[in-house]
Design an enzyme around this catalytic site. Structure first.
Site, mmCIF file in Angstrom:
data_model
loop_
_atom_site.group_PDB
_atom_site.id
_atom_site.type_symbol
_atom_site.label_atom_id
_atom_site.label_comp_id
_atom_site.label_asym_id
_atom_site.label_seq_id
_atom_site.Cartn_x
_atom_site.Cartn_y
_atom_site.Cartn_z
ATOM 1 N N ASP A 87 0.835 -1.211 0.000
ATOM 2 C CA ASP A 87 0.000 0.000 0.000
ATOM 3 C C ASP A 87 0.869 1.259 0.000
ATOM 4 O O ASP A 87 2.084 1.207 0.267
ATOM 5 C CB ASP A 87 -0.917 -0.036 1.236
ATOM 6 C CG ASP A 87 -2.251 0.663 0.993
ATOM 7 O OD1 ASP A 87 -2.333 1.490 0.058
ATOM 8 O OD2 ASP A 87 -3.196 0.385 1.743
ATOM 9 N N ASP A 115 -10.821 2.248 -3.182
ATOM 10 C CA ASP A 115 -11.348 1.935 -1.850
ATOM 11 C C ASP A 115 -12.873 2.006 -1.847
ATOM 12 O O ASP A 115 -13.498 1.700 -0.832
ATOM 13 C CB ASP A 115 -10.788 2.918 -0.812
ATOM 14 C CG ASP A 115 -9.403 2.504 -0.329
ATOM 15 O OD1 ASP A 115 -8.975 1.382 -0.646
ATOM 16 O OD2 ASP A 115 -8.757 3.307 0.367
HETATM 17 C C1 GLA Z 1 -5.733 1.867 2.155
HETATM 18 C C2 GLA Z 1 -6.146 0.689 1.305
HETATM 19 C C3 GLA Z 1 -7.210 -0.106 2.035
HETATM 20 C C4 GLA Z 1 -6.680 -0.559 3.367
HETATM 21 C C5 GLA Z 1 -6.196 0.631 4.186
HETATM 22 C C6 GLA Z 1 -5.481 0.175 5.451
HETATM 23 O O1 GLA Z 1 -6.757 2.785 2.258
HETATM 24 O O2 GLA Z 1 -6.585 1.095 0.056
HETATM 25 O O3 GLA Z 1 -7.629 -1.218 1.260
HETATM 26 O O4 GLA Z 1 -5.631 -1.479 3.172
HETATM 27 O O5 GLA Z 1 -5.308 1.442 3.444
HETATM 28 O O6 GLA Z 1 -5.041 1.213 6.220
#
Ligand code: GLA
Length: 743
Positions: free
Chosen positions: A485, A555
């Protein structure tokens, strides 16, 4: 002509390996008499030539011209008016800023002597090939100084895409700062008053992949990222339809995308003479790459193509190229396993017993990979602390990760874990120990985003440290998958460990080191697969996709929004890399589990719902749908995609959506259809299919027999000309139908 050029003049024809409709043969032919090159790249032809001034001109980009000898040599353009010198009116392949260039330059340089004028002239050419590709290197050089520019062109067997990139070599005795170093410029046929229409993708966090479209006019349109990474706000992809009218499956489309995960820019510029040029590569904003004598800079690749088959075919060409050339494992990348991720169910509240319970339920559904998301490490209770401290949190996992991993394996799944290696929370042991590792300008404030700072990956010590803790994590635990990420963009991009004159190299060095870490990890751990995530779809591009097998597109997991996001995504990227989770109903919208599953099945299926809240009926439905997906997975992930009815797009709301996927051998197809809301009781329109073998017979296997009004067996031509009659009603209805070829 040099001896080298003469010996390399033979063209090498490469036969198509894949039986794709668009993949005619590929070749690069040099005609020394006319000093021109004709590149056959599958369905299109590309040509350029050297004129009397020794400048390299774009000669042709468009439908395939099989008789290459028809393409005429380049001739220098005379000055028409003193306000637009030939430097500006000539469609240069790679225009340096000098001698009165007013259009977008590919190259702009400042020499230590103070000279800022560069004019590139042709020197020679060189061709190489391997089993799967053929590459042309055209050498250009400044007319006075040995600043040497190599323009590369590569075609791949069975692909209808041309890859272009550039290397700039400083062979002078002084330092040269490159303020602009594009990968390539693509020139459209100059048709006055042409009807070109541009498409591009914009977005924001949780709202990526918005397909924009507008007619091209005189002036410039810029899509870019100045953020240090690819960004949610625009994606390095473009498509230009026209000049004739087009639709999804017909008409001319010119398209391209960059392979770079740092700051980038694509400029679509139409001059007052209606010449359209598309220039892309490193973003020149805050750019300044100093080349010491003997040093060189290579740009990212800029891939381009042309098709007469509309936007749909342009996408399929890119999907096929990504599967066949770009992805790890290409030309046969592995199918994506069905994944469970607990982020939306537990957020940071992960722990041994909770993960056990979810893993058992996931396995019962037929899930193949179980992933622990954020929260397992350091002092990570929420997003205020812990990034940088990649040791297992003993309160949450008192026995380490081993018991969870063993349990996941016993349940027949492989195991993955979330990491965010480029980031550090100021509240972490790592930051307290190495504050200088965070990107900053000394003495200036450090701007936080989500309470975190960026580690400066351009620093070799940061790169080594990061590689080693990741290697240790993967070596000490049986980890098959990393969700990598990246949850903010750059600020204060300082790099004070190197001389001031080299500090702006951070834009390039950071990304190369990121790629290096990914490659070293994959080389050491061959079964390791990595997903690129950046708060959703903030880092999806053909650069990162050479190192990661899949991406997290957004997301936003609301199924209706996803239809639009996935539609935008599919214009530039294969559904085979698009991770898509079934989650609990979002916001106030109540969509059925089936609706959410079908939307997620249009990519690489995952589940992110809280399985503890599933009723026994939900579990049974989910289990059936997972089993259904396994029967169509290769067709969806690696087949040909047809966007039959577009969902809502910016400025074009839609009550319906339908997509079809056809296996490459055309023995199986699957259709997904959705109804947002039914008005006036209108029946669902006939859905005409595409891409089938018209003479073959296909039998229908509906997911729900009640939703299919058509007969069960007919020819490909019937399904494509007459269409499927589906019965979808009310709000948020959905269905899927599989077609199997019988004879
Ligand atoms: C980002 C990712 C999510 C999740 C969060 C965790 O927003 O896109 O899928 O993994 O971080 O903090």
């Amino acid at each position: 002509m040099s001896l080298r050029a003469a010996t390399a003049s033979a063209s090498i024809l490469v036969a198509a390996l894949f039986a794709m409709p668009f993949a005619r043969s590929q070749s690069i032919e040099y005609r020394p008499d006319a000093k021109l090159w004709v590149i056959q790249a599958g369905d299109f032809t590309y040509a350029m030539g050297v004129d009397e001034r020794n400048w390299l001109q774009s000669l042709y980009w468009g439908p395939r011209i099989d008789r290459a000898e028809d393409i005429a040599a380049a001739h220098s353009l005379p000055e028409v008016v003193s306000f637009d010198l030939p430097t500006t009116t000539t469609p240069q392949e790679y225009a340096a800023w000098g001698a009165g260039l007013y259009t977008e330059p590919d190259l702009k340089a400042t020499f230590s002597s103070g000279n800022r004028d560069v004019v590139l002239a042709y020197v020679d050419q060189h061709q190489t090939h391997d089993a799967n590709s053929q590459t042309l290197d055209i050498t250009m050089r400044d007319i006075k100084l040995p600043l040497v520019v190599h323009l590369f062109y590569r075609v791949y067997t069975g692909q209808s895409v041309l890859e272009r990139w550039t290397t700039i070599e400083n062979q002078t005795k002084e330092a040269v700062v490159l303020e602009n170093a594009a990968s390539a410029t693509w020139s459209l046929p100059n048709l006055q008053n042409s009807n070109y229409r541009a498409h591009w993708l914009t977005g924001r966090w949780a709202g990526e992949w918005q397909l924009q479209s507008a007619p091209l006019n005189v002036g410039s349109q810029v899509i870019e990222s100045r953020r240090g990474s690819t960004g949610h706000q625009a994606n390095p992809w473009f498509a230009i339809e026209g000049p004739d009218s087009t639709d999804e499956e017909h008409g001319p489309v010119y398209f391209g995308e960059l392979g770079w995960s740092g700051s980038w820019r694509i400029t679509i510029e139409q001059s007052s003479f209606h010449q359209v040029r598309i220039t892309g590569g490193y973003n020149p904003f805050d750019f300044g790459y100093r080349l010491a004598p003997g040093e060189s800079l290579t740009t990212p690749p800029f891939y381009g193509g042309f098709t007469g088959g509309g936007m749909g075919e342009a996408s399929r060409i890119l999907h096929h190229f990504q599967q066949g050339v770009i992805l790890p494992g290409a030309p046969h990348p592995k199918l994506r396993p069905i994944l469970y991720n607990s982020w939306e169910a537990t957020e940071f509240n992960v722990g041994e017993s909770g993960q056990f319970a979810l893993a058992e339920k996931a396995a019962a559904l037929g899930v193949e990979r179980f992933v622990i998301d954020d929260g397992w490490f350091g002092q990570r209770k929420d997003d205020h602390a812990g990034l940088g401290d990649w040791y297992v949190n003993k309160e949450k996992f008192p026995n380490g990760l081993k018991p969870v991993i063993d349990r996941v394996h016993q349940l027949g799944m492989d195991f993955g874990i979330w990491v965010e290696p480029e980031m550090v929370n100021p509240d972490s042991d790592l930051y307290r120990k190495h504050p200088a590792w965070a990107m900053n300008f000394p003495g200036r404030p450090r701007t936080e985003g989500r309470n975190q700072l960026l580690l400066n990956f351009a620093r070799p010590d940061v790169m080594e440290y990061t590689y080693h803790w990741l290697d240790e994590l993967v070596s000490n635990n049986d980890i098959d998958f990393l969700k990598w990420d990246y949850n903010r963009n750059w600020s204060e991009p300082g790099w004070d460990a190197v001389p001031v004159a080299d500090q702006k190299k951070i834009y390039v060095a950071y990304i190369h080191n990121l790629y290096t870490i990914l490659d070293r990890l994959r080389a050491k751990h061959p079964k390791l697969e990595i997903e690129s995530c950046s708060g959703g779809g903030g880092r999806v591009d053909l650069g990162i996709l050479r190192h990661t097998v899949e991406v997290w597109p957004s997301d936003n997991t609301d199924a209706l929004d996803r239809l639009s996001l996935q539609d935008g995504f599919s214009h530039a990227y294969t559904p085979g890399v698009m991770m898509a989770w079934v989650t609990d109903p979002q916001r106030t919208r109540k969509t059925s589990l089936k609706f959410r599953f079908l939307v997620a099945m249009e990519g690489s299926l995952g589940i992110g719902a809280n399985l503890n809240n599933f009723t026994p009926e939900d579990m049974a439905t989910a289990k059936d749908l997972v089993a259904f997906y396994k029967t169509i997975r290769p067709t969806v992930q690696q087949g040909l995609q047809y966007r039959l009815i577009a969902p809502s797009r910016p400025g074009a709301p839609s009550e319906r959506a339908a997509t079809e996927y056809v296996s490459t051998d055309r023995t199986q197809a699957v259709v997904f259809a959705y109804l947002h809301s039914q008005n006036f009781g209108d029946p669902y329109p006939l859905v005409r299919l595409s891409g089938l073998d018209s003479k073959a017979t296909y039998r229908l296997h509906p997911l729900d027999a009640k939703q299919l009004l058509s007969q069960q067996e007919a020819s490909g031509s019937y399904w494509m000309s007459h269409g499927l009659q589906l019965d979808l009603r009310g709000d948020y209805d959905s269905t899927a139908v599989v077609l199997e070829r019988t004879h």
